[in-house]
Design an enzyme around this catalytic site. Structure first.
Site, short mmCIF file in Angstrom:
data_model
loop_
_atom_site.label_atom_id
_atom_site.label_comp_id
_atom_site.label_asym_id
_atom_site.label_seq_id
_atom_site.Cartn_x
_atom_site.Cartn_y
_atom_site.Cartn_z
CB SER A 1 -0.88 0.00 1.25
OG SER A 1 -1.49 1.27 1.41
CE1 TYR B 1 -4.22 -1.68 5.17
CE2 TYR B 1 -3.53 0.60 4.84
CZ TYR B 1 -3.90 -0.62 4.31
OH TYR B 1 -3.95 -0.80 2.96
#
Ligand SMILES: [Zn+2]
Length: 699
Positions: free
Chosen positions: A576, A589
């Site tokens: 990501s 995250y």
């Protein structure tokens, strides 16, 4: 026992009601599909059917006789109307006037297009003269196991007459072609009452005045052969059992260990896909006293050995004292010996104009007590090769049970395998796709990016195993992809990437399904957001489990397979933008995503010496089709930006440097690049696919 596998009689499936309104070509299609629906009648792609039909010539308006016959490369079971070629019978008969004799028979194939009726683009097959010159309106040519068992027996002529009397004749082995067509015509002229003929080492020809009569004769003749074997072949199959059969789970466990190692040893020239078969017929054969001697004789019917090579490789494995380590250690030499034997066969048999030697590796690997493994350039070919070898097993079982089985003489086998017409067919095949023969496993394969990735890899010819925990989505994705690319290309496994046992078993299923692994796309994920003071330990651990630990577990499993397979490997992480760029309110995250990226670099370093590449794609804000971007996370993000959820996509687009939305297909394209040979010289890299974000520039 042989009769367990082919003992049941064939049913007569002809339905007068269905056939009533059909034209003759439609009845031919109907009959062909009925015959091809049962592998005991003919093998995949084997055999052909024809009808001679009176039709109006589009040029002259006259009524002329037209031969409708299965065209080149078709399969009678699945053929459609456009699979038949159509030729003028008067022109086919006229070819006799220019035939220069058997040594020139191959040139006759070049004249067939001149006989085409009604501009039909379907190429006529080499077998066309066999149908044209049989002076009967409806002709079936089948490869039934029970008939080939007679045709491949040492005394096949005697057996044919014993079983069928004068009804069915017998012709000695002759390679299919123009000359055999003339032989058939002569046979029919000399035996006007015969209903068909057995071709030695090959198969069956039958005929009739109507489509129904031809069909029923074919079924009746095969049933008579089946019944005869039932009463005559009563001894134990293949001389009796000399080795134990392992339990199903043990057979699968052995196959999973052998397949990737064999694959690595035979995939230097082209990547291959595997197929495992431990059906009863196979198990009877691979546990019998006759396994080695019969396997060494090779197959009989030309179709059988074109698909399975002249003979199989019997793997050195003792099911009575299973020691797979020993077997694995002996494989390199066993495979090298097979290749040397094949090269010697090529040298012994080659002619001045023979094409260059093709891949010398075995297609069929027989494992005593375990089953049969086949390898070919793609899954369908590997599966069909296995089906063909099962046909060959049935033939050997039948012939050796009532007589002595004989394989085709080596030179005849070679002349078919390296037939210039066969070579021309291979040369016409389209160039393989960039990922043909490659095997990929995609975690999170049922979701947006995962499914788009599977789709992109399959578009390039790869076989894909979809791994996901969402059973419903998994089923839907598999159905969608198998409808688009064919059932052979896709499998699915339920996999929780945080469970060591689930990961091991899922990869094991993939090995059993396709025989190895080339590409791992680690993509299964989640996203959560919370201020750090509100981040529970459970939330933190969840992110770490699925993202960091999950990526570790699947990579470790892939590395273990890659190292056994010894053919390199390719890992692509879907990380990501947040693995590089910090984002407020999502520390668990972002940290887990950063761990993934660093794991990829560590693995790139470790894998390089074994040609294992590891790279990363960083998406950002791929909302469409995503299971992550549903529910809570979407609402949390919208709340964080103080906007409505519907405004998110536009928000991310406006935030990007290029002012573009990022879709699953965009990520899939980057993954395909990194998973393919286009990026053969890249490892440890990161590709951002985020429409431009200065924060995530790599440095
Ligand atoms: Zn044939």
């Amino acid at each position: 026992m042989l009769d367990k596998h082919q003992g049941a009689r064939l049913a007569n499936l002809w339905d007068d009601g269905k056939a009533a309104g059909m034209t003759e070509p439609e009845k031919l299609l109907y009959r062909s599909n009925l015959l091809g629906s049962d592998k005991r009648i003919t093998n995949y792609g084997g055999g052909n059917t024809s009808a001679k039909v009176m039709e109006k010539d589009p040029l002259t308006g006259e009524i002329v006789e037209v031969l409708w016959v299965k065209g080149s490369g078709g399969d009678v079971g699945t053929i459609k109307m456009d699979g038949f070629s159509t030729l003028y019978m008067d022109k086919l008969r006229a070819l006799k006037g220019i035939y220069r004799g058997v040594e020139f028979e191959d040139e006759m194939v070049g004249y067939l297009p001149h006989c085409t009726f009604n501009l039909n683009p379907r190429a006529a097959s080499i077998d066309t003269p066999l149908h044209a010159y049989v002076p009967k309106p409806h002709v079936d040519h089948m490869h039934p196991d029970a008939i080939i068992a007679i045709a491949a027996s040492k005394n096949s002529r005697e057996l044919t007459s014993k079983i069928f009397g004068d009804e069915i004749g017998w012709l000695p082995w002759k390679r299919p072609g123009y000359e055999l067509g003339l032989w058939l015509e002569k046979f029919c002229q000399e035996n006007p009452d015969a209903r068909g003929v057995v071709l030695e080492s090959h198969g069956l020809f039958t005929w009739g005045d109507t489509a129904k009569e031809a069909y029923e004769t074919t079924i009746e003749i095969i049933n008579r052969a089946i019944a005869w074997f039932e009463t005559e072949n009563t001894g134990p199959a293949f001389g009796g059992r000399s080795k134990p059969v392992l339990a199903a789970a043990d057979r699968a466990a052995i196959a999973k260990k052998l397949m990737p190692v064999i694959r690595g040893l035979i995939s230097a020239g082209e990547s291959k896909v595997g197929h495992f078969d431990d059906s009863q017929a196979v198990l009877d054969f691979v546990t019998s006293t006759s396994l080695e001697p019969l396997a060494a004789l090779g197959t009989s019917c030309p179709d059988h050995f074109l698909r399975t090579k002249i003979r199989p490789l019997v793997v050195d494995f003792d099911p009575a004292q299973p020691d797979v380590g020993n077997t694995l250690a002996g494989l390199p030499e066993a495979i090298a010996t097979y290749r040397a034997d094949y090269a010697a066969y090529y040298e012994r048999c080659k002619r001045a104009d023979s094409p260059a030697m093709r891949d010398p590796n075995a297609v069929v690997y027989l494992v005593p007590g375990v089953g049969m493994i086949t390898f070919a350039k793609d899954k369908a070919t590997a599966r069909i090769s296995a089906e063909f070898y099962v046909n060959a097993i049935n033939v050997m079982g039948g012939a050796s049970g009532v007589s002595t089985y004989v394989g085709l003489p080596e030179q005849e086998a070679f002349d078919i395998e390296y037939w210039l017409l066969e070579e021309a067919k291979l040369q016409r095949m389209p160039k393989p796709k960039s990922l043909a023969g490659r095997i990929a496993l995609v975690t999170g394969g049922a979701g947006g990016i995962g499914k788009a990735t599977a789709n992109r890899l399959m578009q390039e010819g790869a076989c894909v195993v979809l791994a996901d925990i969402d059973e419903t989505a998994l089923e839907a994705a598999q159905t969608e992809l198998s409808t688009r690319y064919g059932k052979d290309f896709v499998r699915s496994v339920n996999m929780n990437v945080t469970s060591e046992a689930a990961v091991e078993s899922g990869f094991g299923d993939a090995l059993l399904a396709f025989g190895g692994l080339d590409i791992l796309v680690s993509n299964a994920g989640l996203a959560t957001s919370a201020a750090v003071e509100d981040t529970t330990l459970a939330l933190w651990n969840k992110n770490m489990d699925i993202l960091a630990t999950g990526y570790f577990l699947v990579s470790r499993e892939a590395f273990r397979i890659f190292r056994n397979q010894k053919a390199g490997g390719n890992v692509v992480f879907v990380a990501s933008k947040n693995g590089l760029a910090a984002s407020p309110g999502a520390s668990a995250y972002c940290t887990a995503k950063a761990a993934e990226i660093h794991l990829a670099r560590c693995l790139a370093l470790e894998g390089a010496s074994a040609q294992i590449r590891v790279n990363v794609v960083n998406p950002d804000a791929v909302l469409r089709g995503s299971k992550i971007w549903t529910g809570e996370w979407k609402e949390q993000r919208a709340a964080a930006y103080k906007m409505d959820v519907d405004e998110l996509e536009a928000h991310y687009r406006e935030r990007s440097m290029l002012k573009l939305s990022v879709f699953p297909e965009d990520i899939a394209e980057a993954i395909y690049f990194l998973a393919s040979d286009m990026s053969a010289k890249s490892t440890g890299n990161i590709v951002n696919v985020d429409a431009g974000n200065a924060q995530s520039f790599t440095r």
